[in-house]
Scaffold this motif. Structure first.
Motif, short mmCIF file in Angstrom:
data_model
loop_
_atom_site.label_atom_id
_atom_site.label_comp_id
_atom_site.label_asym_id
_atom_site.label_seq_id
_atom_site.Cartn_x
_atom_site.Cartn_y
_atom_site.Cartn_z
N THR A 22 36.42 43.06 39.90
CA THR A 22 36.78 41.66 39.92
C THR A 22 36.43 41.04 38.58
N GLU A 23 37.41 40.39 37.98
CA GLU A 23 37.18 39.67 36.73
C GLU A 23 37.13 38.18 37.05
N PHE A 24 36.16 37.48 36.44
CA PHE A 24 36.02 36.06 36.71
C PHE A 24 35.57 35.33 35.45
N ALA A 25 35.84 34.02 35.41
CA ALA A 25 35.41 33.21 34.28
C ALA A 25 33.90 33.23 34.19
N THR A 26 33.37 33.50 33.01
CA THR A 26 31.94 33.74 32.84
C THR A 26 31.10 32.56 33.31
N THR A 27 31.54 31.34 33.04
CA THR A 27 30.73 30.17 33.37
C THR A 27 31.03 29.62 34.75
N SER A 28 32.32 29.45 35.08
CA SER A 28 32.69 28.81 36.36
C SER A 28 32.71 29.79 37.52
N LEU A 29 32.77 31.11 37.24
CA LEU A 29 32.84 32.18 38.24
C LEU A 29 34.16 32.20 39.00
N VAL A 30 35.14 31.44 38.57
CA VAL A 30 36.46 31.43 39.19
C VAL A 30 37.15 32.77 38.90
N THR A 31 37.72 33.38 39.92
CA THR A 31 38.32 34.71 39.78
C THR A 31 39.63 34.64 39.01
N SER A 32 39.81 35.59 38.08
CA SER A 32 41.07 35.70 37.36
C SER A 32 41.89 36.89 37.84
N LYS A 33 41.22 38.04 38.09
CA LYS A 33 41.93 39.24 38.54
C LYS A 33 41.04 40.00 39.52
N MET A 34 41.70 40.79 40.38
CA MET A 34 40.94 41.63 41.32
C MET A 34 41.75 42.86 41.67
N HIS A 35 41.08 44.00 41.67
CA HIS A 35 41.67 45.25 42.17
C HIS A 35 40.70 45.85 43.17
N LYS A 36 41.23 46.29 44.30
CA LYS A 36 40.40 46.90 45.34
C LYS A 36 41.12 48.08 45.96
N SER A 37 40.37 49.16 46.21
CA SER A 37 40.93 50.32 46.90
C SER A 37 39.99 50.72 48.02
N VAL A 38 40.55 50.95 49.19
CA VAL A 38 39.82 51.42 50.36
C VAL A 38 40.42 52.77 50.74
N ASN A 39 39.60 53.82 50.67
CA ASN A 39 40.06 55.17 50.96
C ASN A 39 39.29 55.72 52.16
N LEU A 40 39.99 55.82 53.28
CA LEU A 40 39.41 56.35 54.51
C LEU A 40 39.83 57.80 54.66
N GLU A 41 38.85 58.68 54.81
CA GLU A 41 39.19 60.09 54.94
C GLU A 41 40.03 60.31 56.20
N GLU A 42 40.98 61.23 56.10
CA GLU A 42 41.92 61.47 57.20
C GLU A 42 41.17 61.90 58.46
N THR A 54 45.30 49.49 48.99
CA THR A 54 44.91 48.96 47.68
C THR A 54 45.46 47.55 47.54
N ILE A 55 44.74 46.72 46.85
CA ILE A 55 45.16 45.34 46.57
C ILE A 55 44.99 45.08 45.08
N ASP A 56 46.01 44.47 44.48
CA ASP A 56 45.93 43.99 43.10
C ASP A 56 46.30 42.52 43.09
N ALA A 57 45.49 41.72 42.41
CA ALA A 57 45.75 40.28 42.38
C ALA A 57 45.57 39.75 40.97
N ASP A 58 46.45 38.83 40.59
CA ASP A 58 46.36 38.11 39.33
C ASP A 58 46.40 36.63 39.66
N TYR A 59 45.24 35.99 39.64
CA TYR A 59 45.13 34.59 40.03
C TYR A 59 45.60 33.64 38.94
N PHE A 60 45.44 34.02 37.66
CA PHE A 60 45.66 33.08 36.57
C PHE A 60 47.07 33.10 36.00
N ASP A 61 47.63 34.29 35.80
CA ASP A 61 48.91 34.40 35.09
C ASP A 61 50.09 34.60 36.03
N LYS A 62 50.05 35.66 36.83
CA LYS A 62 51.18 35.95 37.71
C LYS A 62 51.13 35.16 39.02
#
Length: 325
Positions: free
Chosen positions: A121-141, A151-159
């Protein structure tokens, strides 16, 4: 479907808590410490926190032994301040890695299976507001069980959008322009608030997994509340290297008590599920003249079925570092 995911894995994230109420897209702005707990006076800082993880089933025990360990694991948080600078904007990043392996006391379908979660997770250093996030959850079969990895990919600021790969489908949602706090940073958001005995803070949080499951973007309410009295935690003598003072009893045994703020973190104030319990150190940990405050030294989460406690997951701090190796 989400209940099945929760049974298979005590996911270390608020995404395992169902968002029941949509809120305004304009987030409340909490008051954070003027100097963030992980920041040191020398400038941009670094922090690595490692935890041991234990998962207990509470349905099969008897008498005093009501908890049966069914899994062991590991968790790490790695925070880097000013990991990216764009003009006059500074961003920091938080990497989380979690794994858990079930033992022979676990339900048969889970035995010897290892599940993993990772997020950045990337966030603004001072305000802590999120700019981007990537997450992967891998459950064994597991035999006879659908694979609910995602998996989730998020772009809060640009896209202003997020995508999710789940059950061989790619889903997408729009994120309205605004300032958001992603729930992958919730323990750090709570840590950065003005924790004090008897204090509380409430603000909005974004859980993207639940957004996809509920069919659109929404915020949930995050509430932190701190008990009026402090708790004491004992982790072992390794904490003396971080400035924790020892106390020697009459038998000559030395222990290293850590006084902690006992804090609850609940998702959705109106209709939240069980909260996380987090013990944040009252005094700073110190290494090489660097002070880091309010270290989360112990965390726990309980799960219930029909009002009965069925599972407890505990995270105990095992090591930390304020210098990158």
């Amino acid at each position: 479907m989400r209940n099945k995911i929760k049974r298979m894995l005590c996911i270390f994230s608020a995404t395992s808590v169902v968002a029941l109420t949509a809120c305004s897209n304009v987030p409340a702005l909490p008051t954070f410490d003027s100097e963030l707990p992980w920041h040191d006076a020398s400038g941009a800082s670094y922090e690595l926190l490692d935890y041991t993880v234990a998962v207990y089933d509470t349905r099969n025990g008897s008498g005093d032994d009501v908890r049966v360990k069914i899994a062991d694991g590991a968790l790490s948080f790695e925070l880097t301040e000013e990991s990216r600078v764009d003009g006059d904007r500074s961003y920091s990043s938080l990497d989380m890695n979690f794994s858990v392996t079930y033992n022979d006391s676990a339900p048969e379908a889970d035995r010897n299976k290892t599940d993993r979660i990772a997020s950045t997770t990337e966030f603004a250093t001072t305000s802590l507001v999120t700019s981007k996030m990537h997450k992967s959850v891998n459950l064994e079969e597991r035999e006879g069980v659908n694979d609910y990895s995602y998996t989730i990919d998020a772009d809060y600021f640009d896209k202003h959008s997020a995508t999710m790969d789940f059950l061989d489908k790619q889903l997408s949602i729009s994120i309205p322009s605004g300032m958001y706090y992603d729930n992958e940073t919730m323990f750090y958001l709570a840590r950065a608030t003005a924790l004090a005995a008897g204090g509380s803070t409430t603000f909005y949080l974004t859980g993207l997994f639940d957004c996809f499951m509920n069919g659109g973007f929404e915020n949930i309410t995050m509430a932190t509340s701190t008990a009026s009295s402090l708790n004491t935690v004992y982790l072992g003598d390794w904490v003396k290297d971080f400035g924790v003072e020892g106390v020697t009893d009459d038998d000559g045994v030395t222990a290293y008590p850590i006084s902690c703020y006992n804090t609850q973190i609940a998702m959705n104030v109106e209709k939240h599920g069980p909260p996380y319990y987090v013990l944040y150190s009252e005094k700073p940990f110190v290494q090489n003249d660097k002070e880091h405050n309010k270290i989360p030294v112990f965390m726990s989460f309980s799960e219930y079925e029909r009002g009965k406690l069925v599972r407890v997951t505990e995270y105990t701090l095992s090591a930390c570092a304020f210098d990158k190796a």
